[in-house]
Design a protein around this motif. Structure first.
Motif, short mmCIF file in Angstrom:
data_model
loop_
_atom_site.label_atom_id
_atom_site.label_comp_id
_atom_site.label_asym_id
_atom_site.label_seq_id
_atom_site.Cartn_x
_atom_site.Cartn_y
_atom_site.Cartn_z
N PRO A 60 0.75 -1.19 0.03
CA PRO A 60 -0.06 -0.16 -0.08
C PRO A 60 0.83 1.24 0.08
N LEU A 61 2.08 1.19 0.82
CA LEU A 61 2.88 2.44 0.62
C LEU A 61 4.29 2.44 0.11
N PRO A 62 4.74 3.38 -0.33
CA PRO A 62 6.09 3.21 -1.23
C PRO A 62 7.21 3.23 0.04
N PRO A 63 8.53 2.90 -0.48
CA PRO A 63 9.65 3.02 0.30
C PRO A 63 9.89 4.53 0.77
N GLY A 64 10.46 4.72 2.02
CA GLY A 64 10.39 6.17 2.56
C GLY A 64 9.25 6.33 3.60
N SER A 65 8.09 5.57 3.07
CA SER A 65 7.09 5.89 4.24
C SER A 65 7.15 5.54 5.74
N ALA A 86 19.63 10.89 3.59
CA ALA A 86 20.11 9.52 3.19
C ALA A 86 20.30 8.65 4.59
N GLN A 87 19.69 7.50 4.34
CA GLN A 87 19.67 6.60 5.68
C GLN A 87 20.11 5.28 5.13
N ILE A 88 21.06 4.68 5.62
CA ILE A 88 21.54 3.31 5.62
C ILE A 88 20.69 2.66 5.84
N ARG A 92 16.66 17.08 -7.06
CA ARG A 92 16.38 17.64 -8.14
C ARG A 92 14.94 17.14 -8.70
N ALA A 93 14.88 15.79 -8.88
CA ALA A 93 13.94 15.02 -9.51
C ALA A 93 12.73 14.92 -8.71
N GLY A 94 13.07 15.27 -7.36
CA GLY A 94 11.93 15.03 -6.39
C GLY A 94 11.59 13.70 -6.24
N ARG A 95 12.39 12.42 -6.22
CA ARG A 95 12.45 11.22 -6.13
C ARG A 95 13.04 10.81 -4.73
N THR A 96 12.26 9.74 -4.04
CA THR A 96 12.77 9.12 -3.07
C THR A 96 13.09 7.85 -3.62
N ALA A 97 14.44 7.20 -3.31
CA ALA A 97 14.78 5.83 -3.84
C ALA A 97 15.88 5.39 -3.05
N VAL A 98 16.10 4.13 -3.12
CA VAL A 98 17.31 3.27 -2.72
C VAL A 98 18.33 3.19 -3.50
N ILE A 99 19.73 3.44 -3.29
CA ILE A 99 20.71 3.46 -4.04
C ILE A 99 21.83 2.37 -3.28
N ASP A 100 22.82 1.90 -4.09
CA ASP A 100 23.69 0.86 -3.55
C ASP A 100 25.10 1.59 -3.92
N LEU A 141 26.88 -0.87 0.78
CA LEU A 141 25.52 -0.27 1.53
C LEU A 141 24.53 -0.03 0.57
N SER A 142 23.28 -0.27 1.04
CA SER A 142 22.15 0.01 0.47
C SER A 142 21.61 1.50 1.48
N VAL A 143 21.36 2.42 0.64
CA VAL A 143 21.05 4.01 1.21
C VAL A 143 19.72 4.17 0.45
N LEU A 144 18.85 4.58 1.47
CA LEU A 144 17.54 5.09 1.10
C LEU A 144 17.54 6.67 1.26
N VAL A 145 17.35 7.21 0.18
CA VAL A 145 17.47 8.69 -0.15
C VAL A 145 15.91 9.14 0.06
N HIS A 146 15.65 9.73 1.11
CA HIS A 146 14.27 10.67 1.21
C HIS A 146 14.33 12.03 0.77
N THR A 147 13.63 12.20 0.05
CA THR A 147 13.54 13.77 -0.75
C THR A 147 12.37 14.58 -0.15
N HIS A 148 12.50 15.92 0.13
CA HIS A 148 11.42 16.70 0.11
C HIS A 148 11.70 17.89 -0.83
N ALA A 149 11.08 17.86 -2.18
CA ALA A 149 11.54 18.83 -3.20
C ALA A 149 10.48 19.82 -3.10
N ALA A 150 10.96 20.76 -3.88
CA ALA A 150 9.90 22.04 -3.90
C ALA A 150 8.47 21.32 -4.47
#
Length: 383
Positions: free
Chosen positions: A31-36, A127-129, A171-179, A191-200
């Protein structure tokens, strides 16, 4: 976590410890995406959601345990159980991985600063490991205006690697996991890092100060857009007529569009169906990297507009980006119904969805991956 930034910021300001549960991975229909995120303070107050209700009770208990034991971060997986109908799990059939960690505000002043930026409506990233060696789990690094960052994930090399990608995501307003990591000479820890974003907020530009624009500006504001209504006629383009718009501009549409800032999240709606306004602004809009371009009008108006745009030099590929007539086929008649028709198409377009009734579709209801502009028109009909 930035979806509950206001409460977390208040707790940080009060130096109140809390447990933070974050969705770090989703598979199947969840029901909810990564970052919730869901958070619980020492008094048992809870804010946020990670599953829409399916597993909140179990996650709440985990948060309480982490708070009481002051233990290390812990990961847990929740999925559907066919064997036990009363087992804790997701009734939607998907699976989610959740990271639960204790947060001591005094230890992470950079996180408080990032939450402050988000509460003020400014761009911020955290950014959160979320996966890797146990001693790294839960560490955070924050990014402010794109040029300043604070905190550390482990080493200078790891920090720099994450900051570069976090800036792009912000810049893209995206929340995503990066390795990152895995290279012995630079970043040895993988490491896997979840980048939470709050864009304009994304922008919705509405050209044409008509009744439909008033309803659309309200719907756009409800969806979180920063709404601008623009019309060259000062008698119609007034703040009193558009109370839900963030700004009302008196200018020729094409001239305003040429001077304002747009990006891949911008939705541009032309409601004038008057060639002297439509053609110049659409010719320009279809050459810009905006996310959505739609124009109101009848079938006859569309055919005439299409011909005029071709004569103005707009290519066939550019015309394929134009949603005309604007909106999904909902049978809309009133301005309010038409606003729902238009915003429904914008939502479908942004998520590359079909716009079909879910009862007529197959596959997962909740799509994985970030929303992004569709490259061309999906299955759709006119409003």
């Amino acid at each position: 976590m930035l979806n509950i930034a206001d409460t977390l910021y208040a707790w940080c300001r009060e130096a109140r410890p809390f447990a933070l549960a974050t969705v770090v991975q989703v598979s199947g229909s969840a029901p909810l995406p990564p970052g919730s995120a869901l958070a619980v303070d020492a008094d048992g107050q809870v804010v946020g959601s990670i599953s829409g209700g399916c597993v909140e009770g179990a996650v709440y208990d985990l948060c309480q345990q982490v708070l009481q034991d002051d233990g290390p971060p812990a990961r847990a997986r929740f999925g559907y159980s066919d064997d036990d109908a009363f087992a804790v799990g997701l009734t939607c059939g998907g699976e989610i991985d959740v990271l639960v960690q204790r947060v001591e505000p005094a230890d992470v002043p950079h996180l408080t600063a990032a939450l402050d930026e988000a509460v003020r409506g400014r761009p911020a990233a955290v950014a959160q490991i979320v996966d890797g060696p146990a001693e790294f789990l839960g560490r955070t690094l924050t990014l402010g205006d794109g040029s300043v960052y604070d905190g550390t994930l482990g080493s200078e090399n790891e920090d720099r690697a994450v900051v570069a990608q976090a800036r792009a995501l912000l810049r893209a307003g995206r929340t995503a996991v990066i390795d990152i990591g895995g290279a012995p000479d630079t970043c040895p820890a993988k490491l896997s890092v979840l980048v939470h974003t709050h864009a304009a907020p994304p922008r919705m530009l509405i050209f044409g100060a008509v009744d439909f624009a008033a309803a659309l500006s309200q719907a756009g504001s409800f969806l979180g857009y920063r709404v601008t209504v623009c019309d060259a006629r000062p008698v119609f383009a007034t703040a009193a007529r558009f109370p839900y718009a963030d700004e009302v501009v008196v200018d020729w549409p094409h001239r305003y569009l040429a001077a304002t800032e747009v990006d891949a999240r911008t939705a541009l709606c032309v409601l004038t169906h008057d060639a002297k306004f439509d053609i110049p602004v659409l010719a320009l809009a279809l050459s810009l990297p905006v996310g959505y371009v739609g124009a109101m009008g009848s079938r006859r108006t569309h055919e005439d507009r299409d011909q005029r745009l071709r004569e103005a030099g707009v290519t066939t590929a550019q015309l394929a980006r134009l949603n005309s007539s604007i909106g999904l086929d909902l049978g809309a008649h009133t301005p309010e119904e038409t606003a729902i028709s238009i915003t429904a198409e914008i939502i479908a377009h942004s998520h590359r969805a079909t716009g079909l009734p879910l009862s007529h579709a197959t596959g997962p209801i909740h799509r994985s991956g970030p929303a992004s502009p569709a490259p061309a028109k999906a299955a759709r009909t006119a409003a």
